[in-house]
Motif scaffolding. Structure first.
Motif, mmCIF file in Angstrom:
data_model
loop_
_atom_site.group_PDB
_atom_site.id
_atom_site.type_symbol
_atom_site.label_atom_id
_atom_site.label_comp_id
_atom_site.label_asym_id
_atom_site.label_seq_id
_atom_site.Cartn_x
_atom_site.Cartn_y
_atom_site.Cartn_z
ATOM 1 N N ASP A 55 0.753 -1.226 0.030
ATOM 2 C CA ASP A 55 -0.057 -0.056 0.074
ATOM 3 C C ASP A 55 0.762 1.277 -0.156
ATOM 4 O OD1 ASP A 55 -2.736 -0.935 0.082
ATOM 5 O OD2 ASP A 55 -2.500 -1.619 1.765
ATOM 6 N N ASP A 56 2.292 1.045 0.162
ATOM 7 C CA ASP A 56 3.008 2.363 0.194
ATOM 8 C C ASP A 56 3.905 2.261 -1.038
ATOM 9 O OD1 ASP A 56 2.008 3.167 2.993
ATOM 10 O OD2 ASP A 56 3.171 1.431 3.682
ATOM 11 N N GLU B 240 5.510 3.181 -4.461
ATOM 12 C CA GLU B 240 5.358 4.202 -5.745
ATOM 13 C C GLU B 240 6.045 3.570 -6.966
ATOM 14 O OE1 GLU B 240 7.010 7.850 -4.519
ATOM 15 O OE2 GLU B 240 5.172 8.453 -3.529
ATOM 16 N N SER C 76 1.871 8.147 -7.592
ATOM 17 C CA SER C 76 1.181 7.726 -6.439
ATOM 18 C C SER C 76 -0.012 6.782 -6.836
ATOM 19 C CB SER C 76 0.877 9.030 -5.527
ATOM 20 O OG SER C 76 0.201 8.238 -4.370
ATOM 21 N N GLN D 220 -1.590 4.778 -4.224
ATOM 22 C CA GLN D 220 -2.233 4.581 -2.909
ATOM 23 C C GLN D 220 -3.563 4.688 -2.848
ATOM 24 O OE1 GLN D 220 0.661 6.394 -2.869
ATOM 25 N NE2 GLN D 220 1.727 4.403 -2.860
ATOM 26 N N GLY D 221 -4.554 4.066 -2.029
ATOM 27 C CA GLY D 221 -5.869 4.508 -1.640
ATOM 28 C C GLY D 221 -6.755 3.601 -2.374
ATOM 29 N N THR E 155 -7.990 -0.902 -2.447
ATOM 30 C CA THR E 155 -6.733 -0.552 -1.957
ATOM 31 C C THR E 155 -6.029 -1.743 -2.740
ATOM 32 O OG1 THR E 155 -6.637 -1.886 0.168
ATOM 33 C CG2 THR E 155 -7.330 0.420 0.149
ATOM 34 N N MET E 156 -4.487 -1.590 -2.606
ATOM 35 C CA MET E 156 -3.690 -2.462 -3.129
ATOM 36 C C MET E 156 -3.820 -3.743 -2.402
ATOM 37 S SD MET E 156 -1.861 -2.485 -5.925
ATOM 38 C CE MET E 156 -1.404 -0.585 -5.954
ATOM 39 N N THR E 157 -3.837 -3.809 -1.045
ATOM 40 C CA THR E 157 -3.945 -5.060 -0.320
ATOM 41 C C THR E 157 -5.338 -5.729 -0.433
ATOM 42 O OG1 THR E 157 -2.532 -4.136 1.516
ATOM 43 C CG2 THR E 157 -3.979 -5.836 2.191
#
Length: 354
Positions: free
Chosen positions: A254-255, A257, A266, A268-269, A301-303
């Motif tokens: 999730d962090d 780039e 970016s 994220q989100g 989110t990515m997760t």
């Protein structure tokens, strides 16, 4: 000969200037200073304007102006000695003779056969209200790993060359397609497509699909395109991050780039997403998550995307270009709802031909 006068010596009467005339008024005293200030402000404004124009010119050249490196990809692939090039040539030649398949409603399960590949597409919805998530799952069983192909916008390779996913798909006789990694937005990454090397500028974590039907996550900076080709790599994707590796969700995703250059690096989100996963040999799963549409789909989110891929049985999974680019094409039409209100042009697709 001219005569210089001592300013402190008494002046003779013929050169004497009355005291009231030798002392400038307050307005006169400030006039030169104001003039200088105006000149400075004008120069600063001009410099800013030139900088803005220069910046706009640079940005247009960097992100908008097409830079064609290979004008005819089909011919380029056919001219190489790889097996992939021969296949590419045959697919291109036979594409005109292929018959379009009738579109189906993907709100329910649907499936079709494509060459030796079996493809089924379905819609999944979770949550409710503002927390609703809608995504599309394509389960693809290939007869041979080389049936997963790549195609570039306008049949050209380079930067800032774009076309809609559906248009690239139709031009290549695709039954199924998703948007690719938008390789054309950047000039880095290892790009191997259909067994042909297009770019060898290692920069990030990639995924490589081999001719034996497997996939592996790899660090581009620890290898080269030639080494990967020698290992039997058929296609690479250079975006990321990796979502699932050896069945486990990758930590810290999730962090991540993807790019550190100027631009929207970016990711994220909760966003619209596109992902590809491998369940086992020649068994792939593709997911497109819609987003930015409250009540229909907020995005993930990515997760959350990794959890979806893991839940579908993917042992390896990888994130591709998302946002407005996220598009799934099946049987002649776009089945999802891209967040831009319509398809956003991209530089490449991955597809299975009809």
């Amino acid at each position: 000969m001219s005569t210089q006068h001592d300013p402190h010596a008494p002046s003779s009467h013929h050169s004497e200037i009355p005291a009231r005339e030798s002392r400038p008024t307050t307005e006169a005293a400030h006039r030169p200073r104001r003039r200088r200030r105006s000149i400075v402000l004008l120069a600063s404004a001009l410099a800013l304007a030139l900088t803005a124009v220069g910046g706009a010119t640079w940005a247009a050249d960097r992100f908008l102006v097409p830079k064609v490196e290979i004008a005819d990809v089909t011919a380029y692939e056919a001219s190489t000695d790889s097996t992939g090039s021969d296949t590419a040539s045959k697919t291109s030649e036979s594409g005109d003779d292929q018959t379009a398949t009738t579109a189906t409603d993907t709100s329910a399960d649907s499936s079709t056969a494509s060459a030796d590949a079996a493809i089924s597409v379905r819609t999944e919805t979770t949550g409710s209200g503002d927390n609703t998530v809608t995504y599309y799952v394509a389960d693809v069983q290939l007869g041979d790993a080389t049936e997963l192909r790549s195609a570039f916008a306008n049949n050209q390779f380079g930067e800032n060359i774009t076309e809609k996913t559906s248009e690239i798909a139709a031009e290549n006789g695709a039954t199924f397609a998703i948007n690719g990694d938008y390789y054309g937005f950047r000039d880095t990454g290892i790009v191997i497509r259909n067994g042909v090397i297009y770019r060898d500028e290692p920069a990030r974590t990639g995924i490589a699909f081999t001719r034996d039907g497997e996939a592996k996550i790899f660090d581009e900076t620890q290898t080269s395109a030639e080494e990967l080709l020698a290992q039997g790599v058929w296609n690479t994707m250079s975006f990321g991050p990796a979502l699932v590796d050896e069945g486990a969700i990758v930590s810290g995703i999730d962090d991540v780039e993807v790019d550190t250059n100027f631009g929207n690096h970016s990711i994220q989100g909760a966003q619209p997403r596109t992902a590809v996963g491998v369940i086992d040999e020649n068994h792939l799963v593709f997911v497109v998550v819609d987003g930015r549409d409250s009540g229909y789909s907020r995005g993930v989110t990515m997760t959350e995307l990794a959890e979806i891929m893991q839940g579908l049985g993917a042992e390896t999974a990888y994130n591709l270009d998302g946002g407005g680019s996220s598009t799934m094409y099946y049987n002649g039409e776009v089945v999802n709802q891209p967040s831009n209100g319509g398809e956003r042009a991209t530089s490449d697709i991955f597809y299975v031909a009809g």
